[in-house]
Design a protein around this motif. Structure first.
Motif, PDB file in Angstrom:
ATOM      1  N   SER A   1      -1.550  -1.970  -5.278  1.00 31.49           N
ATOM      2  CA  SER A   1      -1.150  -2.279  -3.908  1.00 31.49           C
ATOM      3  C   SER A   1      -1.778  -1.309  -2.914  1.00 31.49           C
ATOM      4  O   SER A   1      -2.087  -1.674  -1.781  1.00 31.49           O
ATOM      5  CB  SER A   1       0.375  -2.226  -3.767  1.00 31.49           C
ATOM      6  OG  SER A   1       0.766  -2.540  -2.453  1.00 31.49           O
TER       7      SER A   1
ATOM      8  N   SER B   1       0.831  -1.200   0.000  1.00 28.59           N
ATOM      9  CA  SER B   1       0.000   0.000   0.000  1.00 28.59           C
ATOM     10  C   SER B   1       0.872   1.260   0.000  1.00 28.59           C
ATOM     11  O   SER B   1       1.708   1.432  -0.888  1.00 28.59           O
ATOM     12  CB  SER B   1      -0.953  -0.044   1.198  1.00 28.59           C
ATOM     13  OG  SER B   1      -1.978   0.898   1.055  1.00 28.59           O
TER      14      SER B   1
ATOM     15  N   TYR C   1      -7.991  -5.361  -8.741  1.00 32.46           N
ATOM     16  CA  TYR C   1      -7.027  -5.482  -7.646  1.00 32.46           C
ATOM     17  C   TYR C   1      -7.422  -4.548  -6.501  1.00 32.46           C
ATOM     18  O   TYR C   1      -7.979  -3.468  -6.721  1.00 32.46           O
ATOM     19  CB  TYR C   1      -5.622  -5.108  -8.123  1.00 32.46           C
ATOM     20  CG  TYR C   1      -5.018  -6.100  -9.082  1.00 32.46           C
ATOM     21  CD1 TYR C   1      -4.104  -7.058  -8.638  1.00 32.46           C
ATOM     22  CD2 TYR C   1      -5.353  -6.083 -10.438  1.00 32.46           C
ATOM     23  CE1 TYR C   1      -3.545  -7.974  -9.520  1.00 32.46           C
ATOM     24  CE2 TYR C   1      -4.805  -6.991 -11.318  1.00 32.46           C
ATOM     25  CZ  TYR C   1      -3.900  -7.934 -10.855  1.00 32.46           C
ATOM     26  OH  TYR C   1      -3.353  -8.847 -11.735  1.00 32.46           O
TER      27      TYR C   1
ATOM     28  N   ASP D   1      -6.074  -3.379  -2.187  1.00 33.89           N
ATOM     29  CA  ASP D   1      -4.930  -3.138  -1.306  1.00 33.89           C
ATOM     30  C   ASP D   1      -4.245  -4.416  -0.830  1.00 33.89           C
ATOM     31  O   ASP D   1      -4.901  -5.371  -0.400  1.00 33.89           O
ATOM     32  CB  ASP D   1      -5.434  -2.361  -0.081  1.00 33.89           C
ATOM     33  CG  ASP D   1      -4.325  -1.660   0.665  1.00 33.89           C
ATOM     34  OD1 ASP D   1      -3.491  -2.358   1.275  1.00 33.89           O
ATOM     35  OD2 ASP D   1      -4.285  -0.423   0.652  1.00 33.89           O
TER      36      ASP D   1
ATOM     37  N   THR E   1      -0.027  -6.957  -3.525  1.00 33.17           N
ATOM     38  CA  THR E   1      -1.382  -6.519  -3.830  1.00 33.17           C
ATOM     39  C   THR E   1      -2.281  -7.747  -3.768  1.00 33.17           C
ATOM     40  O   THR E   1      -1.826  -8.839  -3.424  1.00 33.17           O
ATOM     41  CB  THR E   1      -1.458  -5.800  -5.192  1.00 33.17           C
ATOM     42  OG1 THR E   1      -2.803  -5.336  -5.396  1.00 33.17           O
ATOM     43  CG2 THR E   1      -1.045  -6.700  -6.346  1.00 33.17           C
TER      44      THR E   1
END
Length: 394
Positions: A151, A37, A168, A170, A123
């Motif tokens: 991510s 992240s 996708y 986090d 991710t």
């Protein structure tokens, strides 16, 4: 090989820029960076090696940039959550295009991919319900920003990230402190920067020598992005890193090395002498122990730790700046200056301060019976008043 492991944490991530600044000052190098992240974004900026660009990113990202006219001006957590909640109901989450543009402009892909530092991020592929741990060598150059944003897509606050038709979210949904990825990449020594933010954390598969750096102070709400808060977080990250490597000392406050010892040498004896005149019952000892969360070991082995706790709690009550690096003389001088200001005022916006000033008068009069009686209901205020009295009188 040494790895720098950066956890996720939204706006708290600015703290890691302060960590980087301190590591640079200490000339500590690392061969691997892994991040999740905000940690993935910071890791990429650190890998390319331009500190000022990273600083620029965190000064640029704010709620106004992200939400425009819908941005709240409140710093209350409930108002922040309401803003994100309304946005999710209306738009399915915040559009991260502005953050993406800021990151894209700040990244030098040539420097990133040519860096001697290896890099990996985490991710989560929501379409396949599969975690993704990907290293620099496996990230296509034209997809770098996509994977960084994947991510950092804190769903449902942010919209899901689309990469080649796959959704996708986090990396914190799988591993918010990717030590295992660092181990997989060859790390045998870890510097872990844990922001203590929401997210899953996997137990490391190997026990490696680890320096853990985490906040001693309250950082910004992880969804509240604003320049002043980011700068404050950066200062905390810098101070805490120097503490982790024993170049500074303290808890919520930061002191030059050995200055807590010098402070104790100057004032602890006077402080303890006064306290002995006041504490006259097991009930009062119990109240003091509870208010300071003193363990049995601290009671028997470290009177100085208790003294330091009281010193820092007094600073907190009088709202001393937690980002500064103090000498013990500067800390006490600032306290006395603030105390003098409050003593001249007839109104106090802080009930603790009002009680402490009352206790200080009684200490001057040596009215220990009054203090013994009041201390049962105000043990912390008593301890702080005795500290203030000690540094005034010594």
């Amino acid at each position: 090989m040494k790895a720098l492991v950066l956890s996720g944490g939204g706006s708290k991530g600015s703290y890691q820029i302060g960590v980087w600044k301190a590591l640079k000052k200490l000339h500590i190098k690392y061969d691997i960076i892994t991040g999740t992240s905000a940690g993935a974004l910071n890791g990429a900026l650190i890998t390319q090696g331009n500190f000022h660009k990273a600083l620029h990113v965190w000064k640029k990202i704010n709620l106004k940039v992200l939400f425009g006219e819908d941005a709240t001006t409140s710093d209350k957590s409930l108002d922040i959550y309401k803003m994100y909640g309304k946005n999710f109901l209306k738009n399915g989450g915040m559009d991260v295009k502005e953050i993406e543009n800021i990151i894209d402009k700040s990244l030098n892909k040539k420097k990133f991919f040519n860096s001697k530092i290896n890099y990996g991020l985490v991710t989560f592929n929501l379409s396949k319900a599969t975690p993704i741990e990907i290293e620099k060598k496996d990230i296509p150059e034209d997809r770098l920003v996509d994977y960084l944003m994947a991510s950092a897509t804190c769903y449902p606050a942010f919209k899901k990230k689309d990469i080649e038709g796959k959704k996708y979210i986090d990396g914190g949904f799988y591993d918010n402190l990717p030590i295992n990825l660092a181990i997989k990449m060859g790390a045998d020594e870890i510097i872990a920067v844990d922001l203590k933010a929401p997210g899953m954390k996997r137990t490391p598969k190997k026990k490696l020598p680890t320096v853990t750096i985490s906040p001693n102070n309250k950082l910004t709400n992880f969804l509240n992005f604003y320049e002043e808060g980011n700068i404050r977080n950066i200062k905390f990250g810098y101070n805490d890193t120097l503490k982790a490597y024993h170049k500074l000392e303290g808890g919520i406050y930061s002191f030059k090395l050995n200055h807590l010892y010098k402070n104790a040498l100057s004032y602890q004896e006077v402080y303890e002498h006064i306290i002995k005149n006041i504490i006259n019952s097991k009930a009062l000892i119990k109240a003091i122990t509870e208010v300071l969360n003193i363990t049995t070991n601290e009671q028997t082995d470290s009177r100085r730790n208790i003294f330091i706790k009281i010193m820092e709690e007094t600073g907190k009550t009088f709202n001393l700046d937690e980002t500064k690096i103090y000498s013990y003389k500067k800390f006490n001088k600032t306290l006395k200056k603030k105390l003098k200001k409050y003593q001249k005022s007839e109104e106090y916006d802080n009930k603790k301060i009002s009680t402490e000033i009352d206790f200080l008068k009684k200490l001057s009069e040596k009215d220990y019976k009054y203090l013994q009686k009041k201390a049962l209901t105000h043990p912390l205020e008593l301890l702080q008043a005795v500290y203030l009295f000690s540094i005034k009188e010594a």
